[in-house]
Scaffold this motif. Sequence first.
Motif, PDB file in Angstrom:
ATOM      1  N   HIS A  36      56.756  68.548  56.703  1.00 30.34           N
ATOM      2  CA  HIS A  36      58.039  67.463  55.303  1.00 30.34           C
ATOM      3  C   HIS A  36      59.507  67.794  56.315  1.00 30.34           C
ATOM      4  O   HIS A  36      60.621  69.123  56.070  1.00 30.34           O
ATOM      5  CB  HIS A  36      58.233  68.382  53.948  1.00 30.34           C
ATOM      6  CG  HIS A  36      57.094  68.069  53.173  1.00 30.34           C
ATOM      7  ND1 HIS A  36      57.573  66.941  52.263  1.00 30.34           N
ATOM      8  CD2 HIS A  36      55.866  68.486  53.283  1.00 30.34           C
ATOM      9  CE1 HIS A  36      56.409  67.291  51.912  1.00 30.34           C
ATOM     10  NE2 HIS A  36      55.264  67.895  51.594  1.00 30.34           N
TER      11      HIS A  36
ATOM     12  N   ARG B  90      42.840  65.315  52.665  1.00 30.77           N
ATOM     13  CA  ARG B  90      43.393  65.465  51.570  1.00 30.77           C
ATOM     14  C   ARG B  90      43.949  66.866  51.446  1.00 30.77           C
ATOM     15  O   ARG B  90      42.471  67.265  50.764  1.00 30.77           O
ATOM     16  CB  ARG B  90      43.551  64.498  50.427  1.00 30.77           C
ATOM     17  CG  ARG B  90      44.765  64.835  49.074  1.00 30.77           C
ATOM     18  CD  ARG B  90      44.562  63.571  47.755  1.00 30.77           C
ATOM     19  NE  ARG B  90      45.453  64.275  46.849  1.00 30.77           N
ATOM     20  CZ  ARG B  90      44.467  64.693  46.116  1.00 30.77           C
ATOM     21  NH1 ARG B  90      43.185  64.841  46.436  1.00 30.77           N
ATOM     22  NH2 ARG B  90      45.044  64.830  44.775  1.00 30.77           N
ATOM     23  N   ASN B  91      44.829  67.714  51.102  1.00 35.79           N
ATOM     24  CA  ASN B  91      44.643  68.872  50.438  1.00 35.79           C
ATOM     25  C   ASN B  91      43.892  70.046  51.318  1.00 35.79           C
ATOM     26  O   ASN B  91      43.472  70.756  51.800  1.00 35.79           O
ATOM     27  CB  ASN B  91      43.781  69.492  49.226  1.00 35.79           C
ATOM     28  CG  ASN B  91      45.267  69.201  48.504  1.00 35.79           C
ATOM     29  OD1 ASN B  91      46.363  68.175  48.626  1.00 35.79           O
ATOM     30  ND2 ASN B  91      44.754  68.603  47.465  1.00 35.79           N
TER      31      ASN B  91
ATOM     32  N   ILE C 218      52.946  71.624  52.785  1.00 33.73           N
ATOM     33  CA  ILE C 218      52.883  72.078  50.807  1.00 33.73           C
ATOM     34  C   ILE C 218      51.670  71.666  51.094  1.00 33.73           C
ATOM     35  O   ILE C 218      51.962  70.077  50.835  1.00 33.73           O
ATOM     36  CB  ILE C 218      54.329  71.814  50.594  1.00 33.73           C
ATOM     37  CG1 ILE C 218      55.284  71.945  51.692  1.00 33.73           C
ATOM     38  CG2 ILE C 218      53.813  72.107  49.588  1.00 33.73           C
ATOM     39  CD1 ILE C 218      56.671  71.335  50.494  1.00 33.73           C
ATOM     40  N   ARG C 219      50.403  72.006  50.677  1.00 39.87           N
ATOM     41  CA  ARG C 219      49.178  71.708  50.721  1.00 39.87           C
ATOM     42  C   ARG C 219      49.279  70.260  51.060  1.00 39.87           C
ATOM     43  O   ARG C 219      48.581  68.871  50.927  1.00 39.87           O
ATOM     44  CB  ARG C 219      49.185  70.845  49.014  1.00 39.87           C
ATOM     45  CG  ARG C 219      49.420  72.397  47.558  1.00 39.87           C
ATOM     46  CD  ARG C 219      48.954  72.327  46.569  1.00 39.87           C
ATOM     47  NE  ARG C 219      48.055  70.965  46.095  1.00 39.87           N
ATOM     48  CZ  ARG C 219      46.693  72.299  45.849  1.00 39.87           C
ATOM     49  NH1 ARG C 219      46.307  73.294  46.082  1.00 39.87           N
ATOM     50  NH2 ARG C 219      45.760  71.408  45.627  1.00 39.87           N
TER      51      ARG C 219
ATOM     52  N   CYS D 164      53.452  63.900  54.647  1.00 39.68           N
ATOM     53  CA  CYS D 164      52.867  64.612  53.600  1.00 39.68           C
ATOM     54  C   CYS D 164      51.871  63.515  52.856  1.00 39.68           C
ATOM     55  O   CYS D 164      51.327  62.688  53.359  1.00 39.68           O
ATOM     56  CB  CYS D 164      52.938  65.716  52.637  1.00 39.68           C
ATOM     57  SG  CYS D 164      52.091  67.128  52.125  1.00 39.68           S
ATOM     58  N   ALA D 165      52.289  63.642  51.163  1.00 35.98           N
ATOM     59  CA  ALA D 165      51.533  62.659  50.982  1.00 35.98           C
ATOM     60  C   ALA D 165      52.300  61.080  51.246  1.00 35.98           C
ATOM     61  O   ALA D 165      50.905  60.331  50.905  1.00 35.98           O
ATOM     62  CB  ALA D 165      52.587  62.009  49.244  1.00 35.98           C
TER      63      ALA D 165
ATOM     64  N   GLY E  16      57.056  62.328  50.553  1.00 35.40           N
ATOM     65  CA  GLY E  16      55.907  63.542  50.211  1.00 35.40           C
ATOM     66  C   GLY E  16      55.609  63.668  48.879  1.00 35.40           C
ATOM     67  O   GLY E  16      56.688  63.301  47.191  1.00 35.40           O
ATOM     68  N   GLY E  17      54.790  64.584  47.343  1.00 40.32           N
ATOM     69  CA  GLY E  17      54.951  64.117  46.463  1.00 40.32           C
ATOM     70  C   GLY E  17      52.970  64.114  46.485  1.00 40.32           C
ATOM     71  O   GLY E  17      52.516  65.387  46.610  1.00 40.32           O
ATOM     72  N   GLU E  18      52.581  63.253  45.635  1.00 33.92           N
ATOM     73  CA  GLU E  18      51.224  63.538  45.013  1.00 33.92           C
ATOM     74  C   GLU E  18      50.841  61.839  45.305  1.00 33.92           C
ATOM     75  O   GLU E  18      50.753  60.932  44.361  1.00 33.92           O
ATOM     76  CB  GLU E  18      50.918  63.910  43.978  1.00 33.92           C
ATOM     77  CG  GLU E  18      50.121  65.131  43.624  1.00 33.92           C
ATOM     78  CD  GLU E  18      48.532  63.561  43.777  1.00 33.92           C
ATOM     79  OE1 GLU E  18      47.868  64.367  44.221  1.00 33.92           O
ATOM     80  OE2 GLU E  18      48.902  62.852  42.824  1.00 33.92           O
TER      81      GLU E  18
HETATM   82  N1  GLN Z   1      48.823  67.497  48.342  1.00 30.23           N
HETATM   83  C1  GLN Z   1      49.702  65.906  47.718  1.00 30.23           C
HETATM   84  C2  GLN Z   1      48.750  65.328  47.207  1.00 30.23           C
HETATM   85  O1  GLN Z   1      47.795  65.124  47.744  1.00 30.23           O
HETATM   86  C3  GLN Z   1      50.926  66.215  48.952  1.00 30.23           C
HETATM   87  C4  GLN Z   1      51.235  67.222  49.073  1.00 30.23           C
HETATM   88  C5  GLN Z   1      52.501  66.565  49.495  1.00 30.23           C
HETATM   89  O2  GLN Z   1      53.337  65.623  49.636  1.00 30.23           O
HETATM   90  N2  GLN Z   1      53.532  67.732  49.330  1.00 30.23           N
HETATM   91  O3  GLN Z   1      49.567  63.878  47.686  1.00 30.23           O
END
Ligand code: GLN
Length: 200
Positions: free
Chosen positions: A180, A108-109, A137-138, A79-80, A46-48
Amino acid sequence: TVRIGVLALQGDVREHRQALEAVGARTAVVRTAADLAAVDGIVIPGGESTTMSRLLGVFDLFDPLHDALAGGLPAYGSCAGMIMLASEVLDTRPDARCLGAIDMTVRRNAFGRQVDSFETDLEVAGIDGDPVRAVFIRAPWVERVGPGVQVLARVPDGAGESAGTVVAVQQGVTMATSFHPEVTGDLRIHRRFVDVVRGA
Ligand code: GLN
């Protein structure tokens, strides 16, 4: 014993390594094509996702990773990481690239501002016992899956078993979750991935 790499350009690398090691895998960080060539499977944390996409380019790792996945390297993304593994991503930046390892469209999001982040208990296909505690998380969700993709979990919407929002999938040796598991101490998703890698 299997050696699983965690893509370590950005994101929650340490949590994934701890979970993988707790279920008996050896782990390594992956930042170069040589790192990638030395692992039996890879986790994208996870991340961005748009940052990860950019850094894959900066580190000359996009093509090697894309080719390794196309060649059958087992992968799990949370996630990401799910966004990175998709074949199509909605609501991302126009220059963000994804790896196309799972035939799916991801938004996404997707859960939106009201429920930006939340936790719930989910039934996950192939995971027996208590439901899995899922931390979002988002998070993205999955809007379309191709015919080769197995849906592993949905967030129910009250309209019956086959309804609800798809949040975990598997296509062959590649898995992805919107949530996650690496932050909950529930090791069953990581154990399942390690079993996939062992069987590959
Ligand atoms: N919102 C993030 C993205 O667009 C993903 C968030 C997450 O990995 N917790 O990559």
